[in-house]
Design an enzyme around this catalytic site. Structure first.
Site, PDB file in Angstrom:
ATOM      1  N   ARG A 212       0.856  -1.188   0.000  1.00 25.32           N
ATOM      2  CA  ARG A 212       0.000   0.000   0.000  1.00 25.32           C
ATOM      3  C   ARG A 212       0.889   1.233   0.000  1.00 25.32           C
ATOM      4  NH1 ARG A 212      -3.742  -2.227  -1.598  1.00 25.32           N
ATOM      5  NH2 ARG A 212      -5.756  -2.609  -0.631  1.00 25.32           N
TER       6      ARG A 212
ATOM      7  N   HIS B   3      -0.910   0.890  -9.508  1.00 25.43           N
ATOM      8  CA  HIS B   3      -1.656  -0.015  -8.613  1.00 25.43           C
ATOM      9  C   HIS B   3      -2.273  -1.141  -9.452  1.00 25.43           C
ATOM     10  CE1 HIS B   3      -3.916  -0.286  -4.537  1.00 25.43           C
ATOM     11  NE2 HIS B   3      -3.872  -1.480  -5.112  1.00 25.43           N
TER      12      HIS B   3
HETATM   13  P1  NDP Z   1      -2.070 -11.339   4.635  1.00 27.14           P
HETATM   14  O1  NDP Z   1      -2.916 -10.844   5.730  1.00 27.14           O
HETATM   15  O2  NDP Z   1      -2.237 -12.762   4.188  1.00 27.14           O
HETATM   16  O3  NDP Z   1      -0.529 -11.138   4.991  1.00 27.14           O
HETATM   17  C1  NDP Z   1      -0.068  -9.985   5.625  1.00 27.14           C
HETATM   18  C2  NDP Z   1       1.304 -10.255   6.180  1.00 27.14           C
HETATM   19  O4  NDP Z   1       1.805  -9.056   6.764  1.00 27.14           O
HETATM   20  C3  NDP Z   1       1.313 -11.324   7.279  1.00 27.14           C
HETATM   21  O5  NDP Z   1       2.462 -12.123   7.182  1.00 27.14           O
HETATM   22  C4  NDP Z   1       1.366 -10.484   8.561  1.00 27.14           C
HETATM   23  O6  NDP Z   1       1.974 -11.137   9.664  1.00 27.14           O
HETATM   24  C5  NDP Z   1       2.241  -9.351   8.096  1.00 27.14           C
HETATM   25  N1  NDP Z   1       2.070  -8.174   8.962  1.00 27.14           N
HETATM   26  C6  NDP Z   1       0.948  -7.449   9.193  1.00 27.14           C
HETATM   27  N2  NDP Z   1       1.188  -6.473  10.082  1.00 27.14           N
HETATM   28  C7  NDP Z   1       2.489  -6.579  10.428  1.00 27.14           C
HETATM   29  C8  NDP Z   1       3.323  -5.886  11.321  1.00 27.14           C
HETATM   30  N3  NDP Z   1       2.874  -4.841  12.044  1.00 27.14           N
HETATM   31  N4  NDP Z   1       4.608  -6.289  11.445  1.00 27.14           N
HETATM   32  C9  NDP Z   1       5.065  -7.343  10.736  1.00 27.14           C
HETATM   33  N5  NDP Z   1       4.329  -8.058   9.854  1.00 27.14           N
HETATM   34  C10 NDP Z   1       3.052  -7.681   9.714  1.00 27.14           C
HETATM   35  O7  NDP Z   1      -2.316 -10.351   3.404  1.00 27.14           O
HETATM   36  P2  NDP Z   1      -2.085 -10.635   1.845  1.00 27.14           P
HETATM   37  O8  NDP Z   1      -0.776 -11.299   1.669  1.00 27.14           O
HETATM   38  O9  NDP Z   1      -3.284 -11.290   1.271  1.00 27.14           O
HETATM   39  O10 NDP Z   1      -2.057  -9.132   1.275  1.00 27.14           O
HETATM   40  C11 NDP Z   1      -1.085  -8.211   1.716  1.00 27.14           C
HETATM   41  C12 NDP Z   1      -1.399  -6.822   1.198  1.00 27.14           C
HETATM   42  O11 NDP Z   1      -1.099  -6.727  -0.189  1.00 27.14           O
HETATM   43  C13 NDP Z   1      -2.859  -6.380   1.272  1.00 27.14           C
HETATM   44  O12 NDP Z   1      -3.210  -5.971   2.574  1.00 27.14           O
HETATM   45  C14 NDP Z   1      -2.896  -5.237   0.277  1.00 27.14           C
HETATM   46  O13 NDP Z   1      -2.602  -4.025   0.926  1.00 27.14           O
HETATM   47  C15 NDP Z   1      -1.768  -5.577  -0.705  1.00 27.14           C
HETATM   48  N6  NDP Z   1      -2.278  -5.879  -2.040  1.00 27.14           N
HETATM   49  C16 NDP Z   1      -1.903  -5.075  -3.080  1.00 27.14           C
HETATM   50  C17 NDP Z   1      -2.324  -5.335  -4.368  1.00 27.14           C
HETATM   51  C18 NDP Z   1      -1.853  -4.539  -5.510  1.00 27.14           C
HETATM   52  O14 NDP Z   1      -2.385  -4.697  -6.622  1.00 27.14           O
HETATM   53  N7  NDP Z   1      -0.869  -3.683  -5.342  1.00 27.14           N
HETATM   54  C19 NDP Z   1      -3.215  -6.475  -4.650  1.00 27.14           C
HETATM   55  C20 NDP Z   1      -3.525  -7.272  -3.499  1.00 27.14           C
HETATM   56  C21 NDP Z   1      -3.074  -6.967  -2.235  1.00 27.14           C
HETATM   57  P3  NDP Z   1       1.315 -12.465  10.298  1.00 27.14           P
HETATM   58  O15 NDP Z   1       1.595 -13.552   9.273  1.00 27.14           O
HETATM   59  O16 NDP Z   1       2.062 -12.651  11.546  1.00 27.14           O
HETATM   60  O17 NDP Z   1      -0.141 -12.177  10.454  1.00 27.14           O
HETATM   61  C1  OXD Z   2      -6.070  -5.315  -3.071  1.00 23.08           C
HETATM   62  C2  OXD Z   2      -5.554  -4.400  -4.100  1.00 23.08           C
HETATM   63  O1  OXD Z   2      -6.013  -4.996  -1.887  1.00 23.08           O
HETATM   64  O2  OXD Z   2      -5.819  -4.635  -5.306  1.00 23.08           O
HETATM   65  O3  OXD Z   2      -6.550  -6.389  -3.453  1.00 23.08           O
HETATM   66  O4  OXD Z   2      -4.865  -3.448  -3.777  1.00 23.08           O
END
Ligand code: NDP
Ligand code: OXD
Length: 315
Positions: free
Chosen positions: A230, A278
């Site tokens: 993000r 994005h």
């Molecule tokens: P998940 O919830 O599966 O994974 C998030 C990861 O981040 C987990 O490993 C989590 O740790 C870790 N995390 C969260 N907070 C912290 C913190 N404070 N410190 C350390 N680690 C942290 O999410 P996804 O993998 O499905 O998606 C991740 C992000 O990708 C979405 O939230 C979105 O913002 C972004 N995204 C962007 C897209 C784009 O087109 N650019 C498309 C899709 C998603 P833990 O495993 O311990 O919970």
């Molecule tokens: C998502 C994105 O969060 O596309 O899926 O950013």
């Protein structure tokens, strides 16, 4: 029982989503706006950057669905009703994100930018190239998307490490956990891939202090930043400064503090920054409406929703 679907999206065309949901759930109405006539018929809201306040006036609403993996855009609604909120976890999206991450890692690793510049200059010159196994890719956010990209990069030969909030038992990569192990994780990374959610804890985490902790003498020369999580995770002025100071060598950015990226942003003009709008992992209506429709059917049959968001942690 009121069970209509409201699709509330901005920045995307709602019609494709409306068509998919109308086909999959033809026994009920699908709306792309709230009116006095449908307000009390809406049972489910399907959301991408919805208009804040809209949901608080829907008396029969039972569950909320994000059309993306991220939910920061929903949780920021100050009038968000206290209802279950499910997010997207789907192979189609995961594959798209892994394609983007692998594309950027390989382009950075194989010096795509430098070779494109050489081609423009008509220059035939081989550049030194480390093998993948000498390069460490550190993935910040080792969740659904981070771990899939990590698996593929590992199969390509990269040394992959991850950083998450909670410890992980059964991964085939070394996972660093929490604030205590963040510096150690960063010091080991030649390429930093960011797939964190935007939460109060992660806001602005990609700042000058953090970038200064990346490995400075790795096989790629300077470290590389790839952010597809993000825009709110990054401090763009600090990224520009880190590039100018040679703290990082280049960046691939898919997300930005303000989207669309304003014309005045200094990032546009930099040849050491690769910008995509994005677009790393688009939400495809044909694939994702099926997932949400099946969640709604399960919920109505008395089952539990999958991929529920924990409001306290914000993801
Ligand atoms: P998940 O919830 O599966 O994974 C998030 C990861 O981040 C987990 O490993 C989590 O740790 C870790 N995390 C969260 N907070 C912290 C913190 N404070 N410190 C350390 N680690 C942290 O999410 P996804 O993998 O499905 O998606 C991740 C992000 O990708 C979405 O939230 C979105 O913002 C972004 N995204 C962007 C897209 C784009 O087109 N650019 C498309 C899709 C998603 P833990 O495993 O311990 O919970
Ligand atoms: C998502 C994105 O969060 O596309 O899926 O950013």
């Amino acid at each position: 029982m009121p069970n209509d679907i409201l699709i509330s999206v901005t920045g995307w065309d709602p019609q494709g989503w409306k068509r998919e949901f109308s086909t999959l759930m033809h026994e009920r109405s699908v709306h792309d706006r709230v009116t006095d006539d449908n307000r009390s018929e809406i049972g489910y809201a399907v959301l991408w950057r919805h208009k804040y306040g809209l949901l608080s006036g829907l008396p029969e609403l039972k569950a909320l669905f994000s059309l993306g993996a991220g939910v920061d855009h929903i949780l920021a609604d100050p009038e968000l009703p206290d209802l279950p909120l499910a997010r997207i976890v789907d192979d189609n999206m995961t594959m798209r994100m892994s394609e983007y991450i692998v594309w950027q890692v390989l382009d950075q690793h194989r010096k795509g930018r430098q070779y494109r510049a050489q081609q423009s200059a008509g220059l035939w010159k081989e550049l030194p190239q480390p093998v993948a196994s000498e390069v460490t890719v550190g993935i910040m956010g080792y969740g659904t998307l981070g771990s899939d990209a990590g698996d593929i990069l590992k199969r390509l030969g990269f040394n992959v490490i991850g950083w998450s909030r909670s410890p992980k038992q059964d991964t085939n990569v070394q996972i660093y956990c929490g604030a205590d192990q963040q510096s150690e994780f960063l010091a080991a990374a030649d390429i930093l891939v960011v797939l964190l959610p935007l939460t109060p804890e992660t806001q602005g985490v990609l700042n000058h202090t953090l970038l200064s902790k990346l490995k400075s003498d790795g096989p790629l020369g300077k470290p590389v930043l790839i952010n597809a999580g993000r825009g709110g995770l990054q401090v763009e002025a600090d990224i520009v400064r880190a590039l100018d100071e040679g703290i990082i060598g280049s960046a691939s950015l898919d997300v930005f503090e303000t989207e669309p990226l304003p014309a005045a942003s200094p990032l546009w003009a930099r040849d050491d920054v690769q910008i995509t709008p994005h677009a790393a992992a688009a939400s495809e209506p044909a694939a994702l409406a099926k997932l949400v429709a099946s969640q709604i059917r399960t919920f109505e049959a008395g089952g539990s929703l999958n991929h529920l968001v924990d409001r306290k942690s914000g993801y």
